[in-house]
Scaffold this motif. Structure first.
Motif, PDB file in Angstrom:
ATOM      1  N   ASN A  33       0.841  -1.181   0.000  1.00  0.00           N
ATOM      2  CA  ASN A  33       0.000   0.000   0.000  1.00  0.00           C
ATOM      3  C   ASN A  33       0.887   1.247   0.000  1.00  0.00           C
ATOM      4  OD1 ASN A  33      -1.982   1.895   0.362  1.00  0.00           O
ATOM      5  ND2 ASN A  33      -2.663   1.121   2.345  1.00  0.00           N
ATOM      6  N   ARG A  34       0.651   2.149  -0.950  1.00  0.00           N
ATOM      7  CA  ARG A  34       1.471   3.357  -1.058  1.00  0.00           C
ATOM      8  C   ARG A  34       1.350   4.238   0.181  1.00  0.00           C
ATOM      9  NH1 ARG A  34       4.012   4.096  -5.712  1.00  0.00           N
ATOM     10  NH2 ARG A  34       3.201   3.182  -7.607  1.00  0.00           N
ATOM     11  N   LYS A  35       0.184   4.303   0.772  1.00  0.00           N
ATOM     12  CA  LYS A  35       0.014   5.116   1.979  1.00  0.00           C
ATOM     13  C   LYS A  35       0.844   4.557   3.125  1.00  0.00           C
ATOM     14  CE  LYS A  35      -4.479   6.989   0.834  1.00  0.00           C
ATOM     15  NZ  LYS A  35      -5.870   7.139   1.196  1.00  0.00           N
ATOM     16  N   GLU A  36       0.932   3.241   3.188  1.00  0.00           N
ATOM     17  CA  GLU A  36       1.742   2.610   4.228  1.00  0.00           C
ATOM     18  C   GLU A  36       3.226   2.925   4.010  1.00  0.00           C
ATOM     19  OE1 GLU A  36       2.219   0.160   7.641  1.00  0.00           O
ATOM     20  OE2 GLU A  36       0.457   1.045   6.733  1.00  0.00           O
ATOM     21  N   VAL A  37       3.673   2.918   2.757  1.00  0.00           N
ATOM     22  CA  VAL A  37       5.064   3.244   2.443  1.00  0.00           C
ATOM     23  C   VAL A  37       5.343   4.705   2.786  1.00  0.00           C
ATOM     24  CG1 VAL A  37       6.727   3.494   0.565  1.00  0.00           C
ATOM     25  CG2 VAL A  37       5.291   1.466   0.685  1.00  0.00           C
ATOM     26  N   GLU A  38       4.431   5.601   2.453  1.00  0.00           N
ATOM     27  CA  GLU A  38       4.598   7.016   2.782  1.00  0.00           C
ATOM     28  C   GLU A  38       4.636   7.233   4.293  1.00  0.00           C
ATOM     29  OE1 GLU A  38       1.503   9.197   0.847  1.00  0.00           O
ATOM     30  OE2 GLU A  38       2.222   8.672  -1.157  1.00  0.00           O
ATOM     31  N   ARG A  39       3.795   6.502   5.018  1.00  0.00           N
ATOM     32  CA  ARG A  39       3.756   6.628   6.475  1.00  0.00           C
ATOM     33  C   ARG A  39       5.091   6.177   7.079  1.00  0.00           C
ATOM     34  NH1 ARG A  39       3.452   3.587  10.748  1.00  0.00           N
ATOM     35  NH2 ARG A  39       3.165   1.682   9.575  1.00  0.00           N
ATOM     36  N   ILE A  40       5.601   5.041   6.607  1.00  0.00           N
ATOM     37  CA  ILE A  40       6.866   4.535   7.135  1.00  0.00           C
ATOM     38  C   ILE A  40       8.009   5.464   6.754  1.00  0.00           C
ATOM     39  CG2 ILE A  40       8.543   2.662   6.933  1.00  0.00           C
ATOM     40  CD1 ILE A  40       6.233   0.725   6.910  1.00  0.00           C
ATOM     41  N   SER A  41       7.976   6.014   5.554  1.00  0.00           N
ATOM     42  CA  SER A  41       9.023   6.943   5.132  1.00  0.00           C
ATOM     43  C   SER A  41       9.030   8.195   6.002  1.00  0.00           C
ATOM     44  CB  SER A  41       8.817   7.313   3.667  1.00  0.00           C
ATOM     45  OG  SER A  41       9.764   8.230   3.249  1.00  0.00           O
ATOM     46  N   ARG A  42       7.855   8.738   6.262  1.00  0.00           N
ATOM     47  CA  ARG A  42       7.740   9.925   7.126  1.00  0.00           C
ATOM     48  C   ARG A  42       8.192   9.587   8.545  1.00  0.00           C
ATOM     49  NH1 ARG A  42       2.516  10.390   7.699  1.00  0.00           N
ATOM     50  NH2 ARG A  42       2.250  10.539   5.458  1.00  0.00           N
ATOM     51  N   GLU A  43       7.800   8.421   9.026  1.00  0.00           N
ATOM     52  CA  GLU A  43       8.181   7.975  10.366  1.00  0.00           C
ATOM     53  C   GLU A  43       9.698   7.808  10.465  1.00  0.00           C
ATOM     54  OE1 GLU A  43       7.473   3.729  12.235  1.00  0.00           O
ATOM     55  OE2 GLU A  43       5.597   4.874  12.144  1.00  0.00           O
ATOM     56  N   CYS A  44      10.314   7.267   9.437  1.00  0.00           N
ATOM     57  CA  CYS A  44      11.773   7.092   9.443  1.00  0.00           C
ATOM     58  C   CYS A  44      12.488   8.429   9.452  1.00  0.00           C
ATOM     59  CB  CYS A  44      12.210   6.274   8.228  1.00  0.00           C
ATOM     60  SG  CYS A  44      11.954   4.505   8.432  1.00  0.00           S
ATOM     61  N   ILE A  95      25.759  11.959  10.150  1.00  0.00           N
ATOM     62  CA  ILE A  95      26.139  10.617  10.606  1.00  0.00           C
ATOM     63  C   ILE A  95      24.992   9.972  11.392  1.00  0.00           C
ATOM     64  CG2 ILE A  95      27.726   9.329  12.104  1.00  0.00           C
ATOM     65  CD1 ILE A  95      28.953  10.236   9.469  1.00  0.00           C
ATOM     66  N   GLY A  96      24.340  10.742  12.243  1.00  0.00           N
ATOM     67  CA  GLY A  96      23.229  10.201  13.018  1.00  0.00           C
ATOM     68  C   GLY A  96      22.054   9.786  12.145  1.00  0.00           C
ATOM     69  N   THR A  97      21.760  10.566  11.130  1.00  0.00           N
ATOM     70  CA  THR A  97      20.653  10.227  10.233  1.00  0.00           C
ATOM     71  C   THR A  97      21.001   8.985   9.419  1.00  0.00           C
ATOM     72  OG1 THR A  97      20.045  12.558  10.111  1.00  0.00           O
ATOM     73  CG2 THR A  97      19.163  11.130   8.419  1.00  0.00           C
ATOM     74  N   MET A  98      22.232   8.896   8.948  1.00  0.00           N
ATOM     75  CA  MET A  98      22.632   7.731   8.162  1.00  0.00           C
ATOM     76  C   MET A  98      22.690   6.465   9.012  1.00  0.00           C
ATOM     77  SD  MET A  98      25.427   9.052   5.394  1.00  0.00           S
ATOM     78  CE  MET A  98      26.565   9.721   6.591  1.00  0.00           C
ATOM     79  N   SER A  99      22.947   6.614  10.291  1.00  0.00           N
ATOM     80  CA  SER A  99      23.036   5.427  11.144  1.00  0.00           C
ATOM     81  C   SER A  99      21.671   4.783  11.381  1.00  0.00           C
ATOM     82  CB  SER A  99      23.665   5.789  12.489  1.00  0.00           C
ATOM     83  OG  SER A  99      22.770   6.556  13.267  1.00  0.00           O
ATOM     84  N   TYR A 100      20.608   5.459  11.004  1.00  0.00           N
ATOM     85  CA  TYR A 100      19.253   4.936  11.207  1.00  0.00           C
ATOM     86  C   TYR A 100      18.763   4.154   9.998  1.00  0.00           C
ATOM     87  CZ  TYR A 100      14.827   5.021  13.744  1.00  0.00           C
ATOM     88  OH  TYR A 100      13.717   4.665  14.454  1.00  0.00           O
ATOM     89  N   ILE A 101      19.570   4.013   8.958  1.00  0.00           N
ATOM     90  CA  ILE A 101      19.125   3.367   7.720  1.00  0.00           C
ATOM     91  C   ILE A 101      18.718   1.919   7.950  1.00  0.00           C
ATOM     92  CG2 ILE A 101      19.954   2.552   5.474  1.00  0.00           C
ATOM     93  CD1 ILE A 101      21.409   5.170   5.168  1.00  0.00           C
ATOM     94  N   ARG A 102      19.467   1.173   8.717  1.00  0.00           N
ATOM     95  CA  ARG A 102      19.153  -0.250   8.944  1.00  0.00           C
ATOM     96  C   ARG A 102      17.787  -0.429   9.607  1.00  0.00           C
ATOM     97  NH1 ARG A 102      22.331  -2.322   5.495  1.00  0.00           N
ATOM     98  NH2 ARG A 102      24.545  -2.194   5.930  1.00  0.00           N
ATOM     99  N   VAL A 103      17.455   0.449  10.535  1.00  0.00           N
ATOM    100  CA  VAL A 103      16.149   0.372  11.194  1.00  0.00           C
ATOM    101  C   VAL A 103      15.037   0.602  10.172  1.00  0.00           C
ATOM    102  CG1 VAL A 103      14.692   1.399  12.976  1.00  0.00           C
ATOM    103  CG2 VAL A 103      17.118   1.109  13.389  1.00  0.00           C
ATOM    104  N   CYS A 104      15.237   1.575   9.296  1.00  0.00           N
ATOM    105  CA  CYS A 104      14.232   1.855   8.267  1.00  0.00           C
ATOM    106  C   CYS A 104      14.119   0.703   7.285  1.00  0.00           C
ATOM    107  CB  CYS A 104      14.569   3.148   7.526  1.00  0.00           C
ATOM    108  SG  CYS A 104      14.323   4.603   8.534  1.00  0.00           S
ATOM    109  N   PHE A 108      10.623  -1.296   6.318  1.00  0.00           N
ATOM    110  CA  PHE A 108      10.110  -1.500   4.971  1.00  0.00           C
ATOM    111  C   PHE A 108       9.993  -2.983   4.646  1.00  0.00           C
ATOM    112  CE2 PHE A 108      11.452   2.945   4.145  1.00  0.00           C
ATOM    113  CZ  PHE A 108      10.248   3.398   3.650  1.00  0.00           C
ATOM    114  N   GLN A 109      10.930  -3.789   5.120  1.00  0.00           N
ATOM    115  CA  GLN A 109      10.853  -5.226   4.880  1.00  0.00           C
ATOM    116  C   GLN A 109       9.660  -5.850   5.592  1.00  0.00           C
ATOM    117  OE1 GLN A 109      14.657  -6.751   6.023  1.00  0.00           O
ATOM    118  NE2 GLN A 109      15.633  -6.138   4.106  1.00  0.00           N
ATOM    119  N   SER A 110       9.254  -5.277   6.706  1.00  0.00           N
ATOM    120  CA  SER A 110       8.120  -5.837   7.446  1.00  0.00           C
ATOM    121  C   SER A 110       6.808  -5.700   6.688  1.00  0.00           C
ATOM    122  CB  SER A 110       7.997  -5.180   8.823  1.00  0.00           C
ATOM    123  OG  SER A 110       7.568  -3.837   8.678  1.00  0.00           O
ATOM    124  N   ILE A 111       6.714  -4.732   5.768  1.00  0.00           N
ATOM    125  CA  ILE A 111       5.490  -4.608   4.975  1.00  0.00           C
ATOM    126  C   ILE A 111       5.639  -5.232   3.591  1.00  0.00           C
ATOM    127  CG2 ILE A 111       4.688  -2.541   6.158  1.00  0.00           C
ATOM    128  CD1 ILE A 111       5.505  -0.984   3.594  1.00  0.00           C
TER     129      ILE A 111
END
Length: 148
Positions: A33-44, A95-104, A108-111
């Motif tokens: 669902n595109r809305k779900e992807v947008e929500r996760i992107s905004r949340e990340c 550096i802090g923003t890039m370190s969060y990539i794995r969590v994001c 995304f893999q969970s959906i």
């Protein structure tokens, strides 16, 4: 009656062709669902700023100011300690923003979205009928002239 059935047969393939555009692979993530992807992107974006970027930025700025205050780093004669502190803050935020990539990626893999990044190539190996008709059985790769 025969004209009505002929029209319905003509409309059905045209509807299938609309679903199978050149950019959409019918086998790939059609259920996402595109809305779900947008929500996760905004949340990340929000979480990477508040949980990693901002704390690392503020911490690096405080450490830099402490190093300048104690004399380990010299301040600029014209601008003072501002350039060094600004650079430390921007660097810490990046550096802090890039370190969060794995969590994001895990979110995304969970959906059901495939992993992204240089080590994960997202290519659809499926060739739809429309692409086969346009490019032949070899696919669009062979339609481009070679550079040699």
């Amino acid at each position: 009656m025969s004209s009505e059935t002929a029209q319905s047969k003509v409309q059905a393939p045209s509807q299938q062709q609309n679903k199978q555009s050149g950019l959409h692979c019918p086998i790939s993530d059609a259920h996402v669902n595109r809305k779900e992807v947008e929500r996760i992107s905004r949340e990340c974006r929000n979480e990477s700023f508040w949980y990693r970027g901002l704390p690392l930025s503020l911490g690096s700025m405080l450490i830099t100011q402490g190093l300048i205050y104690n004399g380990f780093l010299s301040s600029n004669p014209r601008f003072g300690s501002l350039p060094k502190i600004a650079f430390a803050g921007a660097f810490g935020l990046a550096i802090g923003t890039m370190s969060y990539i794995r969590v994001c990626q895990r979110k995304f893999q969970s959906i059901g979205v495939q992993p992204f990044g240089p080590e994960h190539k997202r290519h659809c190996h499926h060739t739809c009928k429309e692409c086969e008709a346009n490019f032949g059985s070899n696919g669009p790769e062979n339609s481009k002239p070679s550079a040699s």
